[in-house]
Scaffold this active site. Structure first.
Site, short mmCIF file in Angstrom:
data_model
loop_
_atom_site.label_atom_id
_atom_site.label_comp_id
_atom_site.label_asym_id
_atom_site.label_seq_id
_atom_site.Cartn_x
_atom_site.Cartn_y
_atom_site.Cartn_z
N GLU A 3 -2.28 -9.26 -1.68
CA GLU A 3 -3.75 -9.35 -1.59
C GLU A 3 -4.38 -9.17 -2.97
O GLU A 3 -5.35 -9.85 -3.32
CB GLU A 3 -4.27 -8.30 -0.61
CG GLU A 3 -3.94 -8.60 0.84
CD GLU A 3 -4.60 -7.62 1.80
OE1 GLU A 3 -5.50 -8.05 2.55
OE2 GLU A 3 -4.22 -6.44 1.78
N ALA A 28 0.85 -1.19 0.00
CA ALA A 28 0.00 0.00 0.00
C ALA A 28 0.89 1.24 0.00
O ALA A 28 2.10 1.17 0.17
CB ALA A 28 -0.90 -0.01 1.23
N GLU A 68 2.53 -6.78 6.85
CA GLU A 68 1.80 -5.72 7.54
C GLU A 68 2.12 -5.62 9.03
O GLU A 68 2.12 -4.51 9.59
CB GLU A 68 0.29 -5.92 7.35
CG GLU A 68 -0.25 -5.51 6.00
CD GLU A 68 -0.16 -6.60 4.95
OE1 GLU A 68 -0.72 -6.45 3.86
OE2 GLU A 68 0.51 -7.64 5.22
N GLY A 82 -0.58 -5.33 0.35
CA GLY A 82 -1.72 -5.15 -0.55
C GLY A 82 -1.44 -5.69 -1.93
O GLY A 82 -2.37 -6.09 -2.66
#
Length: 649
Positions: free
Chosen positions: A104, A62, A124, A101
């Site tokens: 993901e 992210a 994370e 992310g």
């Protein structure tokens, strides 16, 4: 230019993210992906989609700058749902890294092809959060729950082959990963409407002992909350329905993103990347680091030599005589063998490192080394003698560095004809492992020496922090201050095991007195004796540590120090308590009980006060640099952000 483009090639749509440097999932990228989903849905002839990234990496996470801020639409979970629920299959073509992310996003696709050099992970927890866009729900539908727990709670990435073995990717490709992803996408298209990852059953595997994992994780995380929350999210993925698990994961993520722990970890993340500002302005050509000299083959010198060898440098290591040089070479070989045994390096790399090592006793052999680092005993006169010898044999453009943790770099520079080429390089033990490097800038240190320090840190993959000259520089000066106050607390009523327990409860891996025993009490004792003549008569001075040393209690190597090690473990010793009580009485101190909170408040306040003094004197370049030093070099718990971060309010 758009950060997301979509081009149609026959029956396959190619969606490409181009958001340098690491294709972070910013709001623009999320919006671009959502738009691409809508565009593709309107294309009747498109049968499959390949998702890839420009540059050196797939999506590496992210946009960290957005964490802690008010989330902006479109939200990543919604974008991933669009991809996952698409009428045609999406296949991720992963190269470089797919992290957080980014992974993901890849897991929301219906297939994944990875280059053989790729790395994938969910880091994370290192930022005080957990995957918040379905990562903990989709992952155990691709890999076993045991593997999912390992990936999510440690945050450590895995190599492509391991990812393929565990089921995280479908195919590996050594060459054209996009072409291979297109092939897989068309295969999936021939199988009908694609199945969403979250619609898959959990991967079968050995049952996870959740209570045991939680106990193990609680011990390892030392007070950090995010790893335990990550474990809880995975447990939800097993026990709840998909919709409920996704909702619970998102709730955990949003709560953690707003936490003090996440703020602290973001702070230290950016602090590490911003460290060493003074080196970035050194506009000079650094010394060639392909061949480096090291003087002194003790624990530190051998560690420095090992770090250089593993980074691809040739090293010539000089000792006082042939026998010592042979011993030093064996010490380096043992250190490299240890790295090989732990799986940190390959046999080929170990062999190459050993082949690049030369040893001897002749300083003249160092003349071909553009950089020489001395790592002899921490004694000013000994080091000055070394620099005198170097000055006589080294060419004018060679950079000369001292590995010192306390001594005055300016006084060492005075022994040379050109002080501008002298700098301090304070490595931390073990030097081939520890990430911190204090680059000590003397009054006369020039741009070429500083540029060389910067290049060396980059080559060794260390975080450089610039320090000016003072007793102990940044880290050791702060440690000396709180160590002194801890000994005052011993006089006033505390015991070593109580101080250690308070520090470990706060999040340090090891308390102050266990650390001292491990490193040995004699070096600090010698330094205290050397300074005794100049110590002000009215300065408070605790003699407890001196008394221990005089009694032969020099730490683990002597079998006893602050603790007794007869059993192999650190056991509180009544003899130490007697020495403490006797010194308290001699100093006229009234003893009282200390709570763990009081102990830590004392330690933190001393750290912070010394840190402010270091800033005011211009020793450190920023408060953030002080935090980096304390976290990377002295075990300050990372999830607390550092003492200066904690004092910000």
């Amino acid at each position: 230019m758009s950060v997301v483009t979509c081009e149609i090639h026959g029956a396959v749509a190619h969606v490409v993210i181009d958001n340098p440097p690491v294709n972070a999932l910013s709001q623009q990228v999320r919006a671009g992906l959502a738009a691409a989903c809508s565009d593709i849905a309107r294309q009747k002839d498109v049968r499959a989609v390949v998702l890839s990234c420009a540059g050196r990496s797939f999506v590496a996470g992210a946009d960290i700058r957005e964490l802690g801020q008010t989330p902006q639409e479109p939200f990543l979970p919604d974008v991933l749902a669009l991809i996952e629920n698409a009428a045609v299959p999406w296949v991720a073509a992963v190269h470089g890294t797919a992290l957080g992310g980014g992974l993901e996003l890849a897991m929301a696709c219906h297939g994944r092809v990875a280059s053989t050099s790729a790395k994938l992970g969910l880091p994370e927890v290192s930022l005080g959060i957990i995957p918040g866009s379905g990562g903990t729900v989709r992952l155990p539908r691709l890999v076993s729950m045991g593997d999912a727990v390992q990936l999510v709670t440690t945050g450590k990435p895995v190599a492509a082959q391991a990812a393929k073995t565990m089921g995280l990717v479908d195919r590996l490709c050594a060459e054209d990963v996009v072409k291979e992803a297109e092939s897989l996408a068309l295969e999936l298209a021939g199988q009908g409407v694609p199945q969403a990852t979250r619609a898959r059953p959990l991967v079968a595997g050995p049952a996870v002992d959740w209570a045991a994992r939680e106990a193990e994780l609680r011990k390892r995380s030392r007070g950090a909350v995010a790893p335990l929350e990550a474990l809880g999210a995975l447990r939800d993925a097993q026990s709840l329905g998909v919709v409920e698990a996704l909702s619970a994961e998102r709730g955990r993520f949003l709560r953690l993103a707003a936490s003090e722990e996440a703020a602290a970890l973001r702070h230290i993340f950016f602090a590490e990347r911003g460290a060493g500002q003074g080196l970035k302005t050194a506009l000079a050509e650094p010394a060639d680091l392909s061949r480096v000299g090291v003087i002194g083959g003790g624990t530190m010198g051998a560690g420095i030599a090992t770090a250089l060898l593993l980074a691809g440098s040739q090293v010539h290591l000089v000792e006082r005589d042939a026998s010592a040089a042979e011993t030093a070479g064996a010490r380096v070989a043992d250190t490299i063998a240890g790295s090989l045994k732990r799986g940190v390096i390959s046999q080929d790399k170990a062999d190459a490192a050993l082949a690049a090592l030369g040893t001897g006793q002749d300083y003249a052999a160092l003349a071909g080394c553009p950089l020489v680092i001395e790592a002899v005993f921490e004694d000013l006169d000994v080091k000055r003698e070394v620099f005198n010898k170097l000055d006589a044999v080294m060419p004018d453009d060679a950079v000369l560095a001292t590995n010192t943790s306390y001594l005055d770099v300016n006084r060492l520079a005075e022994t040379t004809r050109d002080p501008s080429r002298i700098l301090g390089l304070h490595f931390f033990s073990p030097a081939h492992v520890m990430k911190l490097l204090e680059v000590v800038r003397g009054d006369a240190t020039g741009a070429r020496a500083l540029a060389t320090g910067a290049a060396l840190a980059k080559r060794l993959r260390k975080v450089p922090v610039v320090a000016r000259v003072c007793d102990g520089f940044i880290g050791n000066r702060i440690m000396a201050a709180y160590r002194r106050d801890c000994e005052f607390m011993l006089e006033e009523g505390a015991l070593p095991q109580q101080i250690d327990a308070a520090m470990e409860g706060f999040g340090f891996a090891m308390g102050l007195y266990k650390v001292q025993d491990m490193s040995g009490l004699d070096i600090a004792w010698a330094q205290r004796k050397a300074r005794a003549a100049t110590r002000p008569a009215d300065e408070r001075y605790a003699r407890i540590a001196d008394n221990l040393c005089e009694a032969g209690r020099l730490g683990r190597k002597a079998g006893k120090g602050w603790y007794n090690y007869a059993s192999g473990a650190a056991v509180p010793d009544p003899e130490v308590e007697k020495i403490i009580l006797a010194e308290s009485a001699r100093a006229g101190r009234t003893r009282r009980d200390f709570t763990p909170e009081e102990i830590m408040q004392r330690i933190l306040s001393v750290m912070q006060a010394e840190g402010r003094a270091i800033l005011n004197e211009g020793i450190a370049e920023s408060a953030a640099d002080i935090d980096v030093v304390m976290v990377l070099g002295y075990g300050f718990p990372r999830h607390k952000g550092g003492p200066m971060f904690m004092a910000r309010g």
